[in-house]
Write an enzyme that holds these catalytic residues in place. Structure first.
Site, mmCIF file in Angstrom:
data_model
loop_
_atom_site.group_PDB
_atom_site.id
_atom_site.type_symbol
_atom_site.label_atom_id
_atom_site.label_comp_id
_atom_site.label_asym_id
_atom_site.label_seq_id
_atom_site.Cartn_x
_atom_site.Cartn_y
_atom_site.Cartn_z
ATOM 1 N N GLN A 105 28.770 60.374 13.821
ATOM 2 C CA GLN A 105 27.331 60.059 13.845
ATOM 3 C C GLN A 105 27.101 58.863 14.756
ATOM 4 O OE1 GLN A 105 25.734 60.276 9.542
ATOM 5 N NE2 GLN A 105 27.926 60.068 9.365
ATOM 6 N N ASN A 106 28.194 58.267 15.228
ATOM 7 C CA ASN A 106 28.065 57.058 16.045
ATOM 8 C C ASN A 106 27.746 57.405 17.489
ATOM 9 O OD1 ASN A 106 28.722 55.783 13.736
ATOM 10 N ND2 ASN A 106 30.813 55.250 14.327
ATOM 11 N N HIS A 123 24.765 62.518 16.947
ATOM 12 C CA HIS A 123 23.496 61.830 17.203
ATOM 13 C C HIS A 123 23.377 61.358 18.650
ATOM 14 C CE1 HIS A 123 23.186 61.034 12.607
ATOM 15 N NE2 HIS A 123 22.784 62.225 12.932
ATOM 16 N N CYS A 131 15.770 59.456 32.225
ATOM 17 C CA CYS A 131 14.374 59.204 32.576
ATOM 18 C C CYS A 131 13.495 60.221 31.838
ATOM 19 C CB CYS A 131 14.187 59.331 34.082
ATOM 20 S SG CYS A 131 12.455 59.361 34.562
ATOM 21 N N CYS A 134 11.619 62.468 35.052
ATOM 22 C CA CYS A 134 12.341 63.375 35.958
ATOM 23 C C CYS A 134 13.726 63.752 35.423
ATOM 24 C CB CYS A 134 12.462 62.753 37.352
ATOM 25 S SG CYS A 134 13.682 61.422 37.436
ATOM 26 N N CYS A 154 11.583 56.850 39.933
ATOM 27 C CA CYS A 154 10.339 57.625 39.944
ATOM 28 C C CYS A 154 9.240 56.930 39.144
ATOM 29 C CB CYS A 154 10.586 59.030 39.397
ATOM 30 S SG CYS A 154 10.565 59.147 37.600
ATOM 31 N N GLY A 191 33.598 55.796 6.692
ATOM 32 C CA GLY A 191 32.537 54.849 7.046
ATOM 33 C C GLY A 191 31.154 55.437 7.189
ATOM 34 N N PRO A 218 34.407 51.051 1.843
ATOM 35 C CA PRO A 218 34.473 49.987 0.829
ATOM 36 C C PRO A 218 33.549 50.243 -0.357
ATOM 37 C CG PRO A 218 33.674 49.125 2.947
ATOM 38 C CD PRO A 218 33.875 50.588 3.123
ATOM 39 N N ALA A 236 37.850 50.600 7.008
ATOM 40 C CA ALA A 236 38.366 51.738 7.773
ATOM 41 C C ALA A 236 39.636 51.396 8.556
ATOM 42 C CB ALA A 236 37.286 52.229 8.729
HETATM 43 P P1 NAD Z 1 25.213 53.758 7.515
HETATM 44 O O1 NAD Z 1 24.814 52.508 8.211
HETATM 45 O O2 NAD Z 1 24.188 54.513 6.766
HETATM 46 O O3 NAD Z 1 26.356 53.407 6.463
HETATM 47 C C1 NAD Z 1 27.476 52.636 6.795
HETATM 48 C C2 NAD Z 1 28.583 52.939 5.819
HETATM 49 O O4 NAD Z 1 29.741 52.267 6.258
HETATM 50 C C3 NAD Z 1 28.304 52.459 4.385
HETATM 51 O O5 NAD Z 1 28.645 53.496 3.486
HETATM 52 C C4 NAD Z 1 29.241 51.263 4.243
HETATM 53 O O6 NAD Z 1 29.708 51.106 2.912
HETATM 54 C C5 NAD Z 1 30.362 51.643 5.160
HETATM 55 N N1 NAD Z 1 31.162 50.522 5.693
HETATM 56 C C6 NAD Z 1 30.788 49.236 5.927
HETATM 57 N N2 NAD Z 1 31.823 48.532 6.429
HETATM 58 C C7 NAD Z 1 32.872 49.387 6.530
HETATM 59 C C8 NAD Z 1 34.221 49.276 6.987
HETATM 60 N N3 NAD Z 1 34.720 48.125 7.472
HETATM 61 N N4 NAD Z 1 34.998 50.374 6.929
HETATM 62 C C9 NAD Z 1 34.524 51.557 6.461
HETATM 63 N N5 NAD Z 1 33.264 51.720 6.016
HETATM 64 C C10 NAD Z 1 32.453 50.660 6.068
HETATM 65 O O7 NAD Z 1 25.946 54.649 8.593
HETATM 66 P P2 NAD Z 1 25.938 56.212 8.846
HETATM 67 O O8 NAD Z 1 26.287 56.922 7.596
HETATM 68 O O9 NAD Z 1 26.757 56.414 10.047
HETATM 69 O O10 NAD Z 1 24.429 56.614 9.195
HETATM 70 C C11 NAD Z 1 23.581 55.814 9.972
HETATM 71 C C12 NAD Z 1 23.182 56.263 11.363
HETATM 72 O O11 NAD Z 1 23.278 55.095 12.121
HETATM 73 C C13 NAD Z 1 24.058 57.202 12.091
HETATM 74 O O12 NAD Z 1 23.326 58.331 12.284
HETATM 75 C C14 NAD Z 1 24.353 56.588 13.475
HETATM 76 O O13 NAD Z 1 23.778 57.373 14.493
HETATM 77 C C15 NAD Z 1 23.663 55.298 13.473
HETATM 78 N N6 NAD Z 1 24.451 54.077 13.837
HETATM 79 C C16 NAD Z 1 25.474 54.137 14.736
HETATM 80 C C17 NAD Z 1 26.206 53.001 15.032
HETATM 81 C C18 NAD Z 1 27.341 53.103 16.014
HETATM 82 O O14 NAD Z 1 27.295 53.913 16.929
HETATM 83 N N7 NAD Z 1 28.397 52.319 15.840
HETATM 84 C C19 NAD Z 1 25.896 51.783 14.428
HETATM 85 C C20 NAD Z 1 24.829 51.738 13.523
HETATM 86 C C21 NAD Z 1 24.127 52.928 13.236
HETATM 87 ZN ZN ZN Z 2 12.685 59.456 36.858
#
Ligand code: NAD
Ligand code: ZN
Length: 252
Positions: A105-106, A123, A131, A134, A154, A191, A218, A236
């Site tokens: 999801q990151n 995501h 852009c 364009c 543009c 996570g 956690p 993690a």
């Molecule tokens: P979330 O923010 O909803 O939840 C974070 C989770 O991580 C919690 O359950 C928390 O307990 C856990 N956590 C905290 N510290 C941790 C560690 N050290 N090790 C393991 N787990 C840990 O995150 P989500 O479920 O991914 O959903 C949120 C949305 O946020 C996603 O769709 C994503 O697109 C976006 N997002 C992405 C990033 C990124 O790309 N790094 C950062 C923030 C949010």
């Molecule tokens: Zn453009």
């Protein structure tokens, strides 16, 4: 031996015996790389209101405001972040022939940076901007922030290639994720708060297809005790590093 040590050994044994592992990761896996999560302690939503900044309607209404707060802050953090032991551990599990796909999801690109080759970015990706007029693309690290919001040649406004709240998951990402989730014998869930659908449904699909579901977080989540077979409560990076060391010993 603590309960956590016991569960780390159990996870290593399960992984070493598996043939097709898939991981679902969330913001928590990148916390040890210095990227704050959205929810939970220290999360971004403690500081800003998601509906005011992370919804597509908010962006369309006032792109300068969203760029100035959310996107600029993310760019600063993501530009400097490096993979931690959890990302590296998943790359090692791929090298060992166990892990086949990472569904994340990151948007930070850290799984690819660690070396995983099949990463489904549910995501989208923060590495690129598009852009809005364009559709010209530009790497985020090359975007000129002297003007907010940044604009294409543009004149159109750049937006990150991420999914805002209120936007649909690209159907090809969803169908590939569903397929991967249904094909694995172990689903590692690392996570994620497991409250954002449809990502949180992937472990349910795995479970229904007969896979074991193992969580690393956690804190407990809505999957804990219902969908997951067990949860290893911890960070993690720390937990994954220990598990991978055990797996290496078991299969060597
Ligand atoms: P979330 O923010 O909803 O939840 C974070 C989770 O991580 C919690 O359950 C928390 O307990 C856990 N956590 C905290 N510290 C941790 C560690 N050290 N090790 C393991 N787990 C840990 O995150 P989500 O479920 O991914 O959903 C949120 C949305 O946020 C996603 O769709 C994503 O697109 C976006 N997002 C992405 C990033 C990124 O790309 N790094 C950062 C923030 C949010
Ligand atoms: Zn453009």
């Amino acid at each position: 031996m603590t309960v956590t040590d016991d569960l780390i050994k159990r996870a290593a044994k399960d992984l070493a015996a598996a043939s097709h592992v898939v991981a679902l990761t969330g913001a928590g896996i990148s916390v040890e790389s210095g990227i704050p999560p959205f929810r939970g302690k220290g999360g971004l939503w403690e500081k800003i209101d998601p509906m005011e900044y992370a919804h597509i309607d908010a962006f369309l209404r006032d792109p300068a405001k969203v760029w100035g707060v959310l996107i600029k802050e993310m760019k600063d953090v993501v530009d400097q972040a490096l993979p931690n032991d959890a990302h590296k551990g998943l790359a090692r599990l791929e090298d060992l022939g166990l892990l086949k796909t990472v569904i994340t999801q990151n948007v930070d690109g850290l799984h690819q940076a660690a070396g995983n080759t099949d990463v489904i970015e549910f995501h989208g990706s923060f590495a690129w901007q598009k852009c809005m007029d364009c559709h010209n693309r530009c790497e985020t690290r090359k975007i000129n922030l002297e003007q907010i919001p940044p604009r294409c040649n543009c004149g159109g406004i750049f937006r990150p290639e991420v999914i805002f709240f209120g936007e649909l998951i690209p159907p090809q990402h969803l169908s590939r994720s569903q397929l991967a989730a249904s094909q694995c014998d172990i689903m590692l869930v690392i996570g994620t708060s497991a409250v954002v659908q449809p990502a949180s449904l992937m472990p349910v699909i795995s479970k229904e297809s007969g896979a074991k579901v193992i969580e690393i977080n956690p804190e407990r989540t809505p999957l804990t005790g219902t969908v997951s077979d067990y949860i290893i409560l911890g960070k993690a990076g720390e937990v994954t590093r220990k598990i991978v060391t055990e797996v290496e010993q078991l299969i060597s």
